[in-house]
Write an enzyme that holds these catalytic residues in place. Structure first.
Site, short mmCIF file in Angstrom:
data_model
loop_
_atom_site.label_atom_id
_atom_site.label_comp_id
_atom_site.label_asym_id
_atom_site.label_seq_id
_atom_site.Cartn_x
_atom_site.Cartn_y
_atom_site.Cartn_z
N SER A 168 37.89 41.69 43.51
CA SER A 168 38.36 40.50 42.99
C SER A 168 37.17 39.54 43.06
CB SER A 168 39.66 39.76 43.61
OG SER A 168 40.26 38.99 42.88
N HIS A 204 46.56 44.26 40.05
CA HIS A 204 45.57 43.66 41.09
C HIS A 204 46.26 43.73 42.40
CE1 HIS A 204 42.13 41.14 41.30
NE2 HIS A 204 42.74 40.53 42.37
#
Length: 689
Positions: A542, A661
C-alpha cells in the site's frame, strides 16, 4: 544470460503537459482492466510468474503451521452479554461469539457459514446498548463495500438489511435498540460521474424501516471526500459527530444533547472546527467530559471539562503530554474507593499502561504487562467497574487477552489464541541509526540468536498516515528468521511512532524524508555487518508499496530484491482511481503547482530509466482492490520489464483475483506470504526454507 521472455506490452507516445512539464504515460492503456489487451497481458504475466518463481513448499507449510495459533479478540460487554472474535487453528476467518447471561458461549457470525467459498468477510460489528441486537457489516470478494445487517441476538434471526454503500461506517445505537446513526455514501445516481466512492452523509436509521426512509442528519454541502465519525454516549444522552477531509490528521467536531433535542434533528454545538488537530470525546459517568486530543500536544493528552462548556478554552489537562511517549488509549475504572484512569502509551513503539487518579490525573502506578510488545484496545464495562481487558502480542507471542483488576493491581491471562504452536527462538533488538539529515530513527531487527555475520535480510517499512510499526506475532517473519534470515522493521518518518510531528515530517513536501530514512536503514544494516546489498531485500504494501517503489528507482544499487504489494506508483494520476482523492491530504495533488512538484520529484512510475540494473522485483496486486487500483503495479511492471538491464533479476507480477486490499481467508494469506518469501529468498540467497 538469455533475456527474460516478458509479455509484449505496447508503448504509446501518450503524454500530457502539466504545469509546463511533459508527463509521459506510455502504458496508460493498462489502466483499463476490461480492455482485451490488458486481460491478455495479465494472463501472460501470471503464466510468467508461475513459470519463473522458485516456490519453496517448506515456506508455505511453516507459515500455515504458525498460523494455526489462531487468534482471539478483546471482549466487549453490552447488557448481560459479552462478545468477542476468535479463530481456531482450522478456520479460514475469525468468528464472532457471544456469551449469554447463563454463561453459554455460541456463534453469532461465522463468515464461512455465510459463504463456504471464503470470499465473504466480516468487516465490523456493534451490539446495541442492551445487548439484544447486533449491527454487522459484511463484504464479498475483498471489495470492502460493507452492507449493514441487523441480527436479533437471542434468536439468531436477521431482522434488517442489507443497507448498502456503508464502507467504513461507524454504528452508534440509541438506547432501546430501535434506531442507530450510521454513515452511508449517496447513490451513484445522485453524484457526479466517477465520484461514487465519496459524498458520505450521517443518517439515522429506524430498525426494520426501509433505508431509503432514513433521515439525513449531517454532511450536506461539505467536502466530498469527508469521512465522518458518529457516537452516542453510554447513557444515550450525548451525540458526537466528527468530520475529516479524507485521511487528514485533523477533524472538526460537534456534539448535541439528545435530552434537549430530537434524535432526527440534533442541536449540534461546535467543539472544534477549522483547527489543525485531532480530538475525540468521552462522556464519563461522573458527569465530566473527557477530551482526547493532540491539540497543542503532538504526542497526545487527555483534558477534562463540563459537557455544557466543551470549547477549547475550558479544557483542563488531566493527563498532560509526555515528551517521550505517545498517548494511545485510555479507560476509566470507577467502581473503586478512588476511581482511576488507565492510560496506554507507546514508547518507541513499545506499549505500556500507567494508572492515574481520576480526579487529579496524578500517576499512582503501572499495569503489569506480559513483556515488551504491543497492547491494543483497553476495554472496560460500559456500566463501570474495576476490571479492564486488553490484547497483547509480541514477535513470538500470538495474541492474548489480559485482564487487569484495579482492586488487586494484578494482571492475569484471560484468553489465549486457541492453537498450540511451536514458535522458533528469535532475538529482537531495537537499534537507532541516523538518517541523511541527522535525524535518529529506530528499527527493530529480528534474527535467530545463533546466527551472525551477513545474512539474507528483509527490510520492511511503511512510513505514512501516522501508522506505527509495532511488535506483533507474524508467521511470515518467524518463518524467514527460522530459515536463517534477518527481518528488520524501520520506524520511518510518516508513521506515528513518535507522535504527530513524526507523521507530518514524512507527509506532503516531507515525503522524500521517508525514502531517505529507508535508505539509511539499509546502509546501517550493511555497515554493521547484518547483510550486504547483494543479500538485502525490501518489502512494503500500500503506502509501503510506494515506499519500496520509490526506493528501487532511487537506489537500485542498494537492494537485491523488492516485494511491492498493492502499491501506489503513478503519483501524478493516483487521485483518479480507487480512494486516491482521500489521500491528497497526505501526498498532495497534481492539480496544484507546488504539490505537483513534490509528486513529480519521486513518482516511481515516472522515474524508471532504460538500461538500469534494477533489483529483482515482484509486484503482488489484487483484482478486487477498491482502495489502491492495481493499475499502479501493472504500469510500473511494464515499465520496469522494458527498462531492466539485468536478465538475472526478473520483474514479475502476481495478479490475484477475488481478493482486495484488506481481509482475506487464511489460506490465501498463506499462499501470498509463501510466494513473497520464496521470491525474496531466491534473490537474496537464503538457502533454507
Amino acid at each position: 544470460m538469455t533475456p527474460m521472455p516478458y509479455p509484449p506490452a505496447r508503448r504509446d507516445d501518450q503524454a500530457e503537459e502539466l504545469h509546463g512539464i511533459r508527463v509521459p504515460d506510455p502504458y496508460r492503456w493498462l489502466e483499463d482492466p476490461d480492455d482485451p489487451a490488458t486481460k491478455e497481458w495479465l494472463d501472460a504475466q501470471q503464466s510468467l510468474f508461475t513459470a519463473t518463481l522458485d516456490t519453496r513448499p517448506a515456506f508455505r507449510d511453516r507459515i500455515a503451521e504458525l498460523l494455526r495459533s489462531g487468534s482471539v479478540g478483546v471482549p466487549v460487554w453490552r447488557g448481560k452479554r459479552s462478545f468477542f472474535m476468535r479463530r481456531t487453528p482450522d478456520q479460514e476467518h475469525s468468528v464472532l461469539y457471544t456469551v449469554d447471561p447463563d454463561g453459554t458461549e455460541r456463534v453469532l457470525i461465522d463468515p464461512m457459514a455465510l459463504d463456504p467459498s471464503g470470499l465473504t468477510t466480516l468487516d465490523s460489528w456493534q451490539p446495541d446498548k442492551e445487548g439484544r441486537l447486533l449491527a454487522y457489516q459484511i463484504s464479498v470478494g475483498g471489495d470492502e463495500e460493507s452492507n449493514v445487517y441487523v441480527l436479533d441476538i437471542g434468536s439468531g434471526d436477521r431482522i434488517d438489511g442489507p443497507i448498502d454503500r456503508c464502507r467504513y461506517s461507524p454504528i452508534a445505537w440509541l438506547p432501546g435498540g430501535e434506531a442507530f446513526y450510521y454513515v452511508r455514501r449517496l447513490p451513484a445516481s445522485a453524484v457526479p460521474a466517477g465520484e461514487d466512492q465519496y459524498h458520505r452523509r450521517v443518517f439515522l436509521h429506524q430498525v426494520g424501516a426501509p433505508s431509503d426512509e432514513d433521515v439525513e442528519i449531517f454532511g450536506h454541502g461539505m467536502e466530498k471526500t469527508n469521512y465522518y465519525g458518529v457516537g452516542v454516549s453510554r447513557d444515550g444522552r450525548w451525540l458526537t459527530i466528527s468530520a475529516s477531509r479524507g485521511t487528514a490528521p485533523r477533524n472538526d467536531l460537534w456534539m448535541a444533547d439528545l435530552a434537549a433535542s430530537r434524535p432526527e434533528s440534533p442541536a449540534l454545538v461546535t467543539v472544534q472546527e477549522g483547527v489543525d488537530a485531532q480530538t475525540s470525546l468521552h462522556f464519563g459517568r461522573d458527569g465530566r467530559l473527557y477530551v482526547f486530543t493532540d491539540r497543542d500536544a503532538p504526542r497526545g493528552r487527555v483534558c477534562v471539562t463540563d459537557p455544557q462548556r466543551p470549547g477549547h478554552e475550558h479544557w483542563r489537562d488531566l493527563i498532560p503530554e509526555d515528551p517521550e511517549a505517545v498517548l494511545s488509549d485510555y479507560a476509566i475504572l470507577d467502581e473503586l474507593g478512588s476511581p482511576v484512569m488507565l492510560v496506554g502509551w507507546t514508547r518507541h513503539a513499545i506499549s505500556e499502561i500507567t494508572v492515574h487518579d481520576l480526579a487529579t490525573g496524578a500517576k499512582t502506578g503501572d499495569v503489569p504487562t506480559p513483556g515488551l510488545g504491543t497492547i491494543g484496545g483497553i476495554i472496560e464495562r460500559p456500566e463501570g467497574g474495576h476490571e479492564a481487558w486488553f490484547s497483547y502480542t509480541d514477535n513470538t507471542t500470538p495474541p492474548t487477552i489480559q485482564r487487569y483488576d484495579a482492586r488487586t493491581g494484578q494482571t492475569t491471562l484471560w484468553a489465549s489464541s486457541p492453537g498450540a504452536v511451536e514458535v522458533p527462538a528469535v532475538k529482537t533488538e531495537q537499534v537507532v541509526y541516523t538518517s541523511a539529515d541527522g535525524t535518529e530513527v529506530h528499527m527493530l531487527v529480528i534474527s535467530r540468536p545463533d546466527t551472525t555475520g551477513p545474512r539474507p535480510t528483509i527490510l520492511y517499512g511503511y512510513g505514512g498516515f501516522g501508522i506505527s510499526m509495532t511488535p506483533g506475532y507474524s508467521a511470515s517473519i518467524l518463518t524467514w528468521v527460522e530459515a536463517g534470515g534477518v527481518y528488520a522493521i524501520a520506524q520511518l518518518r510518516g508513521g506515528g511512532e513518535q507522535g504527530e510531528e513524526w507523521h507530518r515530517a514524512g507527509m506532503l513536501a516531507g515525503k522524500p524524508r521517508v525514502y531517505e530514512d529507508l535508505h539509511a536503514a539499509a546502509e546501517h544494516l550493511i555497515a554493521t555487518g547484518v547483510t550486504t546489498s547483494a543479500t538485502l531485500g525490501i518489502s512494503g504494501g500500500s503506502n509501503g508499496g510506494l515506499l519500496v517503489g520509490a526506493a528501487l528507482t532511487q537506489r537500485p544499487d542498494l537492494y537485491a530484491a523488492v516485494v511491492c504489494s498493492a502499491p501506489l506508483l503513478d503519483m501524478i494520476r493516483y487521485e483518479r482511481f480507487g480512494l486516491g482523492a482521500t489521500w491528497n491530504v497526505e501526498y498532495g495533488s497534481a492539480d496544484v503547482v507546488e504539490e505537483f512538484a513534490w509528486l513529480w520529484s519521486y513518482s516511481p512510475y515516472h522515474h524508471v530509466r532504460e538500461g538500469v540494473s534494477y533489483p529483482a522485483t515482484l509486484f503482488s496486486v489484487f483484482a478486487s482492490d477498491t482502495r489502491v487500483h492495481p493499475m499502479h503495479a501493472w504500469k510500473m511492471c511494464a515499465a520496469l520489464q522494458h527498462a531492466q538491464a539485468d536478465p538475472a533479476r526478473p520483474i514479475l507480477l502476481r495478479n490475484e483475483t477475488e481478493v482486495g486490499h484488506g481481509a482475506r481467508a487464511v489460506s490465501k494469506s498463506v499462499d501470498l506470504a509463501a510466494d513473497q518469501l520464496s521470491f525474496l529468498a531466491q534473490h537474496t540467497g537464503l538457502r533454507e526454507g
